[in-house]
Write an enzyme that holds these catalytic residues in place. Structure first.
Site, PDB file in Angstrom:
ATOM      1  N   CYS A 146      -0.825  -6.646 -29.346  1.00 60.09           N
ATOM      2  CA  CYS A 146      -0.944  -6.584 -27.891  1.00 60.09           C
ATOM      3  C   CYS A 146       0.304  -7.115 -27.196  1.00 60.09           C
ATOM      4  CB  CYS A 146      -2.194  -7.310 -27.418  1.00 60.09           C
ATOM      5  SG  CYS A 146      -2.208  -9.039 -27.869  1.00 60.09           S
ATOM      6  N   GLU A 168       0.265 -15.182 -33.149  1.00 59.99           N
ATOM      7  CA  GLU A 168       1.471 -15.206 -32.315  1.00 59.99           C
ATOM      8  C   GLU A 168       2.307 -16.453 -32.570  1.00 59.99           C
ATOM      9  OE1 GLU A 168       0.420 -15.330 -28.141  1.00 59.99           O
ATOM     10  OE2 GLU A 168      -1.354 -16.539 -28.520  1.00 59.99           O
ATOM     11  N   HIS A 218       0.816  -1.207   0.000  1.00 59.73           N
ATOM     12  CA  HIS A 218       0.000   0.000   0.000  1.00 59.73           C
ATOM     13  C   HIS A 218       0.850   1.258   0.000  1.00 59.73           C
ATOM     14  CE1 HIS A 218      -4.019  -1.979   1.277  1.00 59.73           C
ATOM     15  NE2 HIS A 218      -3.849  -1.942  -0.025  1.00 59.73           N
ATOM     16  N   ASP A 249       5.057 -13.990 -27.977  1.00 58.61           N
ATOM     17  CA  ASP A 249       5.201 -15.366 -28.452  1.00 58.61           C
ATOM     18  C   ASP A 249       5.691 -15.414 -29.889  1.00 58.61           C
ATOM     19  OD1 ASP A 249       4.655 -17.127 -26.342  1.00 58.61           O
ATOM     20  OD2 ASP A 249       2.554 -16.507 -26.383  1.00 58.61           O
TER      21      ASP A 249
HETATM   22  C1  PEP Z   1       1.954 -12.307 -26.657  1.00 57.22           C
HETATM   23  O1  PEP Z   1       2.293 -13.486 -26.799  1.00 57.22           O
HETATM   24  O2  PEP Z   1       2.497 -11.358 -27.242  1.00 57.22           O
HETATM   25  C2  PEP Z   1       0.848 -11.952 -25.750  1.00 57.22           C
HETATM   26  C3  PEP Z   1       0.355 -10.743 -25.697  1.00 57.22           C
HETATM   27  O3  PEP Z   1       0.366 -12.921 -24.949  1.00 57.22           O
HETATM   28  P1  PEP Z   1       1.077 -13.447 -23.626  1.00 57.22           P
HETATM   29  O4  PEP Z   1       2.204 -12.520 -23.305  1.00 57.22           O
HETATM   30  O5  PEP Z   1       0.000 -13.472 -22.601  1.00 57.22           O
HETATM   31  O6  PEP Z   1       1.533 -14.804 -24.039  1.00 57.22           O
HETATM   32 MG    MG Z   2       1.053 -15.153 -26.136  1.00 60.51          MG
END
Ligand code: PEP
Ligand code: MG
Length: 566
Positions: free
Chosen positions: A499, A428, A186, A452
């Site tokens: 992402c 990925e 905290h 990945d």
């Molecule tokens: C990725 O593989 O780029 C991804 C966003 O998924 P994670 O990191 O959860 O495997």
């Molecule tokens: Mg991934």
């Protein structure tokens, strides 16, 4: 120079205010008038509640409502009927109020401290804070009051308790150093909310530091510079100014659209792991959630979350987003993500094994439970479904068939859902990049998971330091994969996001603009930074960079060249 946990960004230069722990010693004694002692305990609780409410009010003004809730949590703790009942029982058995309170608090501190997860362990600090506050009232001892600290103060304490933080005036306190506490404590949360640089878990500081001595806190690097030289002060003053300038420059991008220098608009989403993180995504100005890693709902527990539990979690997240998109990735388990109670067999090569969409398609009940929960939550906002680790068209078709089965089941039960829910995939794997043109015809959107994709393309395990030199999204092979995925999406008229962590890399941003990425999904703290990076580039400049970069043969040439152009 001392090293600790970098808990709150920024540079603080000032003078030490050593917070000595108030002595809360007492001699436990037997009481005869147990009714009067019980009354004394309840009177102390009343004072505690009043003090804490005042502190919470203070914190609402200085840090925010969410932070004030930490203090209100202390009130719930001391008013907890079980806690009160047990304390009363001990007093009725002849124990003095101080000892009864201390026994109960120590019991909770022991339980929390033994927890496996960092978050629960940190809650022990809250109980300690409640105990200290209550003991101080019962013993009539004055507690630390930071409201009167002089300007330019750097607090040095064994532990910065939430109640201490509540008295902080950020005009006067410019840094925090403690001997305990981690990133999720905290103290860390409050320091960040108050925007005060903090370095936690620095050994022995309360013993070695003296009141009034000069010190520098570097909350980004997690460093403390004791007795800084004139040169140190000049260096860190410049760093502080740079930090503040950067911060105010980033603030200019708040509540703005994400546009490149030509005015082309991009979507800038956030990655989250828990429904509560959606709040952070909104606070950080994210335009939606591009990746909800649902495996966290399945971790830290002993059995599968049922449909209703999952429904509540997805609903909670999408309600917070108030109409902004929420892309929910179905369970991505296996590889480095374990769920012990699933009893997954040990495999020779888990990253290549029975995981993610492969596991879900083979465990229909588990998968359909999740899909039904997502579908039901889709009534409350713009929810989209995303399958992880796709390698072939059959997987997408099979997954979509199961979504249709779930829709039919919900319809039969009279439960609502968005019939037009969008279904996308994470691209990925090397296979998904190779057949991106085929996959784009099977789904509504792509999201590139570079974490990945980099590993699978380069055939290297990102956890293995011996091959880490290969793990880079600037490897020509990885860049070609990314470009192919984006181009295939564009040719088939579907949106394509990214992402993976690479989406927040300023050096990659121009290439992504040139390739034609339409959505970036990054951690909430990176939103403004990425918006600023996107704003720097026209398509023409980005294309020029791309055209040269894609002729280069090695990762190091690519990195050097992009660096020279930034
Ligand atoms: C990725 O593989 O780029 C991804 C966003 O998924 P994670 O990191 O959860 O495997
Ligand atoms: Mg991934």
């Amino acid at each position: 120079m001392l090293k600790g946990v970098a808990a709150s960004d920024g540079i603080g230069i000032g003078n030490v205010l050593l917070i000595e722990e108030t002595s809360l010693e007492y001699t436990p004694h037997a009481v005869e008038d147990t009714a009067a002692e019980t009354r004394r305990f309840h009177e102390a609780v009343e004072v505690f509640v009043k003090n804490t409410e005042k502190q919470a009010e203070n914190l609402t003004k200085t840090a925010g409502e969410k932070e004030a809730k930490i203090m209100l949590g202390h009130i719930s703790m001391i008013k907890d009927p079980y806690m009160q009942g047990e304390i009363e029982k001990q007093i009725q058995g002849g124990s003095c109020a101080e000892a009864a309170l201390e026994n109960m608090c120590d019991m909770f501190i022991g339980v929390f401290s033994a927890a496996e997860d960092d978050f629960t362990r940190q809650r022990a600090a809250d109980v300690r804070d409640v105990k200290a506050g209550m003991l101080a009232i019962l013993l009539g001892v004055n507690v630390v009051d930071l409201t009167a600290a002089a300007p330019g103060t750097i607090i040095v304490a064994r532990e910065l308790t939430p109640s201490m933080t509540a008295g902080i005036d950020r005009d006067n306190i410019v840094g925090i150093i403690t001997e305990t506490g981690g990133k999720t404590s905290h103290s860390a949360i409050l320091a960040r909310a108050l925007e005060i640089p903090a370095v936690l878990s620095v050994e022995n500081v309360t013993k070695t530091f003296k009141d009034g001595e000069k010190v520098i806190v570097d909350g980004k690097a997690g460093l403390v510079i004791e007795n800084p030289t004139a040169a140190d002060i000049t260096e860190y003053t410049a760093k502080r100014e740079e930090f503040l300038a950067e911060k105010s420059e980033l603030e200019m991008f708040r509540n703005k659209k994400t546009l490149n220098a030509d005015g082309t608009e991009y979507e800038l989403f956030c990655n989250i792991g828990k429904p509560e993180d959606a709040v952070k995504a909104v606070e950080c100005d994210g335009e939606g959630v591009g990746l909800f890693r649902t495996e966290f709902l399945f971790m830290d527990r002993n059995s599968l979350p049922n449909e209703n539990e999952q429904f509540e979690a997805y609903k909670k997240a999408v309600m917070v987003l108030k109409g902004k998109p929420l892309i929910i990735r179905t369970l991505d388990i296996g590889g480095d993500k374990e769920i012990p109670y699933l009893g997954l067999e040990k495999e020779e090569n888990p990253f290549m094994g029975y995981r993610a969409i492969r596991y879900c398609l083979g465990n229909k009940d588990l998968f359909k439970t999740q899909i039904r929960a997502i579908l039901r939550a889709s009534v409350y906002g713009d929810i989209r479904i995303m399958f992880p680790l796709v390698t072939c068209v059959e997987e997408v078709r099979h997954g979509k068939t199961l979504v249709e089965e779930c829709k039919a089941e919900l319809k039969a039960q009279g439960k609502g859902f968005n019939n037009d829910i969008k279904i996308g995939i994470m691209t990925e794997t090397a296979a998904s990049a190779a057949i991106a043109d085929l996959l784009a015809k099977e789904c509504d959107f792509f999201s590139i998971g570079t974490n990945d994709l980099t590993g699978y393309t380069m055939s290297c395990d990102r956890g293995n330091s011996k091959v880490s030199y290969l793990y880079s999204h600037f490897q020509p092979a990885v860049l070609r994969m990314i470009e192919k995925i984006i181009k295939s999406a564009a040719e088939n008229g579907i949106p394509v996001g990214m992402c993976g962590e690479a989406a927040a890399d300023p050096m990659l941003v121009p290439l992504l603009i040139s390739f034609g990425l339409t959505e970036f999904s990054v951690s909430p703290v990176s939103v403004l930074k990425v918006r600023k990076e996107i704003a720097k580039w026209t398509k023409r400049d980005a294309d020029a960079l791309r055209d040269y970069v894609m002729t280069l043969h090695t990762q190091s040439e690519i990195v050097e060249y992009i660096k020279s152009k930034l």
